[in-house]
Design an enzyme around this catalytic site. Structure first.
Site, PDB file in Angstrom:
ATOM      1  CE1 TYR A 149      -3.629   2.595   0.829  1.00  0.00           C
ATOM      2  CE2 TYR A 149      -2.193   3.263   2.621  1.00  0.00           C
ATOM      3  CZ  TYR A 149      -3.290   3.493   1.822  1.00  0.00           C
ATOM      4  OH  TYR A 149      -4.054   4.625   2.017  1.00  0.00           O
ATOM      5  CE  LYS A 153      -3.587   5.586  -1.523  1.00  0.00           C
ATOM      6  NZ  LYS A 153      -4.568   6.339  -2.329  1.00  0.00           N
TER       7      LYS A 153
HETATM    8  N1  LIG Z   1      -9.906   5.154   4.533  1.00  0.00           N
HETATM    9  C1  LIG Z   1      -8.746   5.576   5.028  1.00  0.00           C
HETATM   10  O1  LIG Z   1      -8.489   5.518   6.235  1.00  0.00           O
HETATM   11  C2  LIG Z   1      -7.720   6.164   4.089  1.00  0.00           C
HETATM   12  C3  LIG Z   1      -6.528   6.674   4.609  1.00  0.00           C
HETATM   13  C4  LIG Z   1      -5.592   7.248   3.745  1.00  0.00           C
HETATM   14  C5  LIG Z   1      -5.850   7.292   2.386  1.00  0.00           C
HETATM   15  N2  LIG Z   1      -7.033   6.791   1.910  1.00  0.00           N
HETATM   16  C6  LIG Z   1      -7.294   6.854   0.473  1.00  0.00           C
HETATM   17  O2  LIG Z   1      -8.457   7.640   0.267  1.00  0.00           O
HETATM   18  C7  LIG Z   1      -9.160   7.156  -0.889  1.00  0.00           C
HETATM   19  C8  LIG Z   1     -10.619   6.907  -0.525  1.00  0.00           C
HETATM   20  O3  LIG Z   1     -10.701   6.033   0.575  1.00  0.00           O
HETATM   21  P1  LIG Z   1     -12.126   5.495   1.053  1.00  0.00           P
HETATM   22  O4  LIG Z   1     -11.970   5.071   2.461  1.00  0.00           O
HETATM   23  O5  LIG Z   1     -13.177   6.479   0.668  1.00  0.00           O
HETATM   24  O6  LIG Z   1     -12.247   4.175   0.147  1.00  0.00           O
HETATM   25  P2  LIG Z   1     -13.547   3.473  -0.452  1.00  0.00           P
HETATM   26  O7  LIG Z   1     -14.764   3.792   0.351  1.00  0.00           O
HETATM   27  O8  LIG Z   1     -13.186   2.038  -0.619  1.00  0.00           O
HETATM   28  O9  LIG Z   1     -13.713   4.160  -1.887  1.00  0.00           O
HETATM   29  C9  LIG Z   1     -12.810   3.910  -2.921  1.00  0.00           C
HETATM   30  C10 LIG Z   1     -13.609   3.826  -4.204  1.00  0.00           C
HETATM   31  O10 LIG Z   1     -12.690   3.646  -5.300  1.00  0.00           O
HETATM   32  C11 LIG Z   1     -13.274   2.698  -6.181  1.00  0.00           C
HETATM   33  N3  LIG Z   1     -12.279   2.046  -7.004  1.00  0.00           N
HETATM   34  C12 LIG Z   1     -11.337   1.142  -6.614  1.00  0.00           C
HETATM   35  N4  LIG Z   1     -10.656   0.695  -7.681  1.00  0.00           N
HETATM   36  C13 LIG Z   1     -11.175   1.307  -8.773  1.00  0.00           C
HETATM   37  C14 LIG Z   1     -10.914   1.236 -10.158  1.00  0.00           C
HETATM   38  N5  LIG Z   1      -9.964   0.414 -10.651  1.00  0.00           N
HETATM   39  N6  LIG Z   1     -11.646   2.001 -11.000  1.00  0.00           N
HETATM   40  C15 LIG Z   1     -12.606   2.809 -10.511  1.00  0.00           C
HETATM   41  N7  LIG Z   1     -12.907   2.924  -9.203  1.00  0.00           N
HETATM   42  C16 LIG Z   1     -12.195   2.177  -8.343  1.00  0.00           C
HETATM   43  C17 LIG Z   1     -13.952   1.716  -5.251  1.00  0.00           C
HETATM   44  O11 LIG Z   1     -14.905   0.934  -5.933  1.00  0.00           O
HETATM   45  P3  LIG Z   1     -15.142  -0.593  -5.471  1.00  0.00           P
HETATM   46  O12 LIG Z   1     -15.376  -0.551  -3.981  1.00  0.00           O
HETATM   47  O13 LIG Z   1     -16.334  -1.027  -6.262  1.00  0.00           O
HETATM   48  O14 LIG Z   1     -13.875  -1.321  -5.810  1.00  0.00           O
HETATM   49  C18 LIG Z   1     -14.577   2.646  -4.210  1.00  0.00           C
HETATM   50  O15 LIG Z   1     -15.865   3.082  -4.595  1.00  0.00           O
HETATM   51  C19 LIG Z   1      -8.404   5.926  -1.358  1.00  0.00           C
HETATM   52  O16 LIG Z   1      -7.515   6.296  -2.389  1.00  0.00           O
HETATM   53  C20 LIG Z   1      -7.624   5.499  -0.126  1.00  0.00           C
HETATM   54  O17 LIG Z   1      -6.452   4.783  -0.432  1.00  0.00           O
HETATM   55  C21 LIG Z   1      -7.959   6.230   2.738  1.00  0.00           C
END
Ligand SMILES: NC(=O)c1ccc[n+]([C@@H]2O[C@H](COP(=O)([O-])OP(=O)(O)OC[C@H]3O[C@@H](n4cnc5c(N)ncnc54)[C@H](OP(=O)(O)O)[C@@H]3O)[C@@H](O)[C@H]2O)c1
Length: 231
Positions: A149, A153
């Site tokens: 991961y 990133k």
């Molecule tokens: N949550 C945390 O604590 C955290 C911390 C630091 C950074 N982030 C980053 O913040 C961002 C959002 O996080 P989140 O918690 O909102 O995640 P999330 O709820 O899982 O949302 C991510 C979305 O991206 C979509 N996605 C994944 N692969 C894709 C692809 N190949 N093409 C199109 N869409 C795609 C997913 O669809 P599917 O579910 O259908 O695959 C999901 O709807 C991510 O980049 C994550 O790495 C999150």
């Protein structure tokens, strides 16, 4: 930036929804891109005035180009791109596989590479554009089980820096936001004993995204901005 056309990837996820809500409230026209097989009904209604493109794998360059073309056909231009699509796997090297590294790079980095390449011609032609990538605090230093991961990133941060350099004299800014753990339903489920009040909220992150898209942020490019709440 005054009212403009913004594409959001991962728009139906936890952070994506909050960013879409914030930008819609500011009056922007939105293209909502996501891999979800269908738009969740509540979001379909809430964002009925915007372009909704579910079932989209942004790791595929051709599909990504088609989605951006659809947005251009609908709105006539693309002013901003917010790359939120991504995913997370915790896995140690000892117990894991190279496939996980491949998957993290595909989901977190290739998706952003493809969308950036797809919007660049329009932004370069109009001499303006704003790109905001969601990286992660883990890009700076990986903890145990975080290698794949964090490496992906870190790649997002390098993409941000390189594209910022390539476009800085051509009216485009490219920046990354580096959240720590976000206060999402999934994280609350996974860590029920944590102090949620310390986690950054999706709404707070959405406001930072909105700022980086705004005229007030015109002097910032190539940055990786930690937005970590009280973690
Ligand atoms: N949550 C945390 O604590 C955290 C911390 C630091 C950074 N982030 C980053 O913040 C961002 C959002 O996080 P989140 O918690 O909102 O995640 P999330 O709820 O899982 O949302 C991510 C979305 O991206 C979509 N996605 C994944 N692969 C894709 C692809 N190949 N093409 C199109 N869409 C795609 C997913 O669809 P599917 O579910 O259908 O695959 C999901 O709807 C991510 O980049 C994550 O790495 C999150």
């Amino acid at each position: 930036m005054a009212t403009s056309v913004i594409l959001i990837t991962g728009a139906f996820g936890a952070l994506g929804q909050a960013v879409a809500r914030h930008l819609a409230a500011q009056g922007h026209q939105l293209g909502l891109l996501d891999a979800a097989p269908a738009v969740p009904p509540a979001l379909a209604a809430e964002f009925a005035a915007h372009l909704q493109l579910p079932a989209l794998d942004l790791s595929q360059p051709a599909a990504t180009q088609q989605a951006v073309a659809a947005a251009q056909a609908r709105f006539g231009r693309v002013d901003g791109l917010v790359n939120i699509a991504g995913g997370f796997r915790w896995e140690t090297l000892e117990a894991g596989s190279a496939a996980t590294w491949q998957a993290m790079f595909t989901i977190n980095l290739l998706t952003a590479v493809n969308t950036c390449q797809a919007v660049l011609p329009a932004m370069l032609a109009q001499g303006s554009g704003r790109i905001v990538n969601i990286g992660a605090g883990a890009a700076a230093k990986a903890g145990a089980g975080m290698g794949a991961y964090a490496a992906s990133k870190s790649g997002v941060q390098r993409l941000t820096e390189a594209l910022a350099e390539e476009t800085k004299l051509r009216g485009i800014t490219v920046n990354a936001i580096l959240p720590s753990i976000i206060d999402t339903p999934a994280n609350r489920r996974d860590m029920p004993d944590a102090d949620f009040s310390r986690w950054v909220t999706p709404e707070a992150l959405a406001e930072v995204v909105g700022f980086l898209l705004s005229d007030g942020a015109r002097a910032i490019t190539g940055a990786g901005i930690p937005v970590t709440g009280r973690v």
